[in-house]
Design an enzyme around this catalytic site. Structure first.
Site, PDB file in Angstrom:
ATOM      1  N   ASN A  12      -1.209  -5.372  -9.152  1.00 17.40           N
ATOM      2  CA  ASN A  12      -0.507  -4.663  -8.080  1.00 17.40           C
ATOM      3  C   ASN A  12       0.824  -4.125  -8.600  1.00 17.40           C
ATOM      4  O   ASN A  12       0.952  -3.883  -9.798  1.00 17.40           O
ATOM      5  CB  ASN A  12      -0.314  -5.609  -6.885  1.00 17.40           C
ATOM      6  CG  ASN A  12      -1.562  -6.390  -6.544  1.00 17.40           C
ATOM      7  OD1 ASN A  12      -1.617  -7.583  -6.786  1.00 17.40           O
ATOM      8  ND2 ASN A  12      -2.579  -5.729  -6.016  1.00 17.40           N
ATOM      9  N   ARG A  16      -0.060 -12.396 -13.031  1.00 15.51           N
ATOM     10  CA  ARG A  16      -1.524 -12.322 -13.029  1.00 15.51           C
ATOM     11  C   ARG A  16      -2.025 -11.308 -14.045  1.00 15.51           C
ATOM     12  O   ARG A  16      -3.057 -11.512 -14.692  1.00 15.51           O
ATOM     13  CB  ARG A  16      -2.025 -11.982 -11.622  1.00 15.51           C
ATOM     14  CG  ARG A  16      -1.921 -13.156 -10.650  1.00 15.51           C
ATOM     15  CD  ARG A  16      -2.505 -12.833  -9.288  1.00 15.51           C
ATOM     16  NE  ARG A  16      -1.631 -11.991  -8.486  1.00 15.51           N
ATOM     17  CZ  ARG A  16      -1.833 -10.723  -8.197  1.00 15.51           C
ATOM     18  NH1 ARG A  16      -2.923 -10.106  -8.641  1.00 15.51           N
ATOM     19  NH2 ARG A  16      -0.986 -10.044  -7.450  1.00 15.51           N
ATOM     20  N   CYS A  73      -4.608  -9.045  -5.379  1.00 15.34           N
ATOM     21  CA  CYS A  73      -5.858  -8.716  -6.084  1.00 15.34           C
ATOM     22  C   CYS A  73      -5.637  -8.535  -7.582  1.00 15.34           C
ATOM     23  O   CYS A  73      -4.596  -8.059  -8.020  1.00 15.34           O
ATOM     24  CB  CYS A  73      -6.555  -7.480  -5.532  1.00 15.34           C
ATOM     25  SG  CYS A  73      -6.881  -7.503  -3.774  1.00 15.34           S
ATOM     26  N   TYR A  80      -4.090  -3.245  -3.978  1.00 18.36           N
ATOM     27  CA  TYR A  80      -2.821  -2.882  -3.349  1.00 18.36           C
ATOM     28  C   TYR A  80      -1.792  -2.425  -4.381  1.00 18.36           C
ATOM     29  O   TYR A  80      -1.718  -2.970  -5.487  1.00 18.36           O
ATOM     30  CB  TYR A  80      -2.255  -4.090  -2.591  1.00 18.36           C
ATOM     31  CG  TYR A  80      -2.369  -3.980  -1.087  1.00 18.36           C
ATOM     32  CD1 TYR A  80      -3.509  -3.473  -0.485  1.00 18.36           C
ATOM     33  CD2 TYR A  80      -1.338  -4.407  -0.264  1.00 18.36           C
ATOM     34  CE1 TYR A  80      -3.601  -3.390   0.892  1.00 18.36           C
ATOM     35  CE2 TYR A  80      -1.425  -4.327   1.114  1.00 18.36           C
ATOM     36  CZ  TYR A  80      -2.565  -3.812   1.680  1.00 18.36           C
ATOM     37  OH  TYR A  80      -2.660  -3.718   3.042  1.00 18.36           O
TER      38      TYR A  80
END
Length: 329
Positions: free
Chosen positions: A175, A228, A2, A82
């Site tokens: 994360n 990311r 995510c 997460y």
């Protein structure tokens, strides 16, 4: 997995967006959770009653609702992501505390807090207990990104027994590792920029850039959380600021397109596919929730209206899973 980003439009709208990357098919839908909704905590079988209605993404798991993100009627937005290998949950309930399973925290906060200040006060009373999500049969290692109508953005990372909030000046969260690591990692990418690099001489030879985009050389291209985070932070920082809410939602989808995971690209040790099952966007000012499934690029919208607030039961609002096309002939 995510990725989450927080942006502001030129006309003062605050938007919190997230990808939901997971290997288990969650099958979520936009859902309205009503005022005065009662639910029973797993940790000590105590009944809780929410004050505020909110809209987000979730589903019924067993006899309880699972909600992963949402915006409430007071303009508070939250998304849970997460944080494997970092969280510290407690092994048992503690007397004098509000004892919750980790996946229940978002339900409590959206249902009972109007501002980040209220969140900060509320979490002082909370003890997160190491309990599994019904049906999924796993303990979810979570952290949360939270924004409110003032434009403040914070996170909660349960790495110690006592919960507390951390300011998030970047407006990005992914994360593991913990947030502070990601912030310091950005120092490795000071060379990345939107502007083209100039030609350079090597002896008598002048090397010219290959077309456009040389300034972005060095941006990481993988799907690990650090990669990311860097991509989301870079694109968020440099994309043209949106004029209004509609343009802001479009912007956020363009930013998250750089981190959304297609099926087949990330495969877990168990052989399952980790992919971006949906994207959700919350507007604090209009109390609107935008959503689309992996299978359909059309964005659905739900706004907290007077009619929704009058409901006394949860309402699931199905978004189309089939790709839609606008026929031009």
């Amino acid at each position: 997995m995510c990725t989450s980003i927080f942006t502001k439009t030129m006309d003062g709208k605050y938007l919190l967006s997230r990808t939901m990357d997971f290997s288990f098919p969650l099958d979520p839908s936009p859902i309205y959770m009503p005022r005065n909704y009662t639910w029973t905590s797993q940790a000590e079988n105590v009944t809780n009653e929410n004050q505020y209605g909110f809209v987000g993404a979730g589903r019924l798991l067993g006899s309880s609702y699972f909600v992963a993100d949402g915006v409430n009627e007071k303009g508070l937005s939250i998304a849970e992501l997460y944080l494997p290998g970092e969280v510290q949950y407690q092994k048992e309930a503690e007397a004098g505390k509000v004892n919750l399973a980790p996946h229940e925290l978002i339900l409590l906060l959206l249902g009972n807090c109007a501002t980040i200040e209220e969140v900060a006060q509320k979490i002082e009373t909370i003890n997160l207990v190491d309990l599994k999500v019904p049906m999924l049969n796993i303990v979810t290692p979570l952290h949360w990104i939270i924004t409110d109508e003032t434009g403040r953005c914070v996170i909660i990372e349960p790495t110690e027994k006592e919960l507390s909030i951390k300011e998030n000046p970047i407006g990005v969260m992914t994360n593991s590792p913990c947030f502070e690591w990601h912030v310091q990692n950005l120092r490795n990418y000071l060379n990345v920029r939107p502007k083209q690099y100039e030609p350079a001489k090597f002896g008598e030879f002048t090397a010219l850039p290959f077309s456009q985009g040389t300034g972005t050389m060095g941006l990481p291209g993988g799907y690990t959380p650090p990669e990311r985070f860097v991509r989301a932070a870079f694109f968020k920082e440099h994309i043209d600021q949106a004029q209004d809410e509609a343009a802001g939602v479009t912007n956020n989808y363009h930013i998250l397109a750089t981190v959304r995971i297609p099926k087949g690209i990330v495969v877990t040790d168990e052989g399952t596919q980790d992919y971006s099952q949906y994207v959700g966007t919350m507007c604090n000012q209009t109390r609107s929730y935008y959503f689309n499934h992996y299978e359909n690029n059309q964005i659905a919208k739900v706004t907290i209206t007077k009619e929704l607030l009058e409901s006394d039961v949860p309402i699931e609002l199905a978004a189309d899973r089939n790709e839609t096309f606008k026929e031009l002939n």
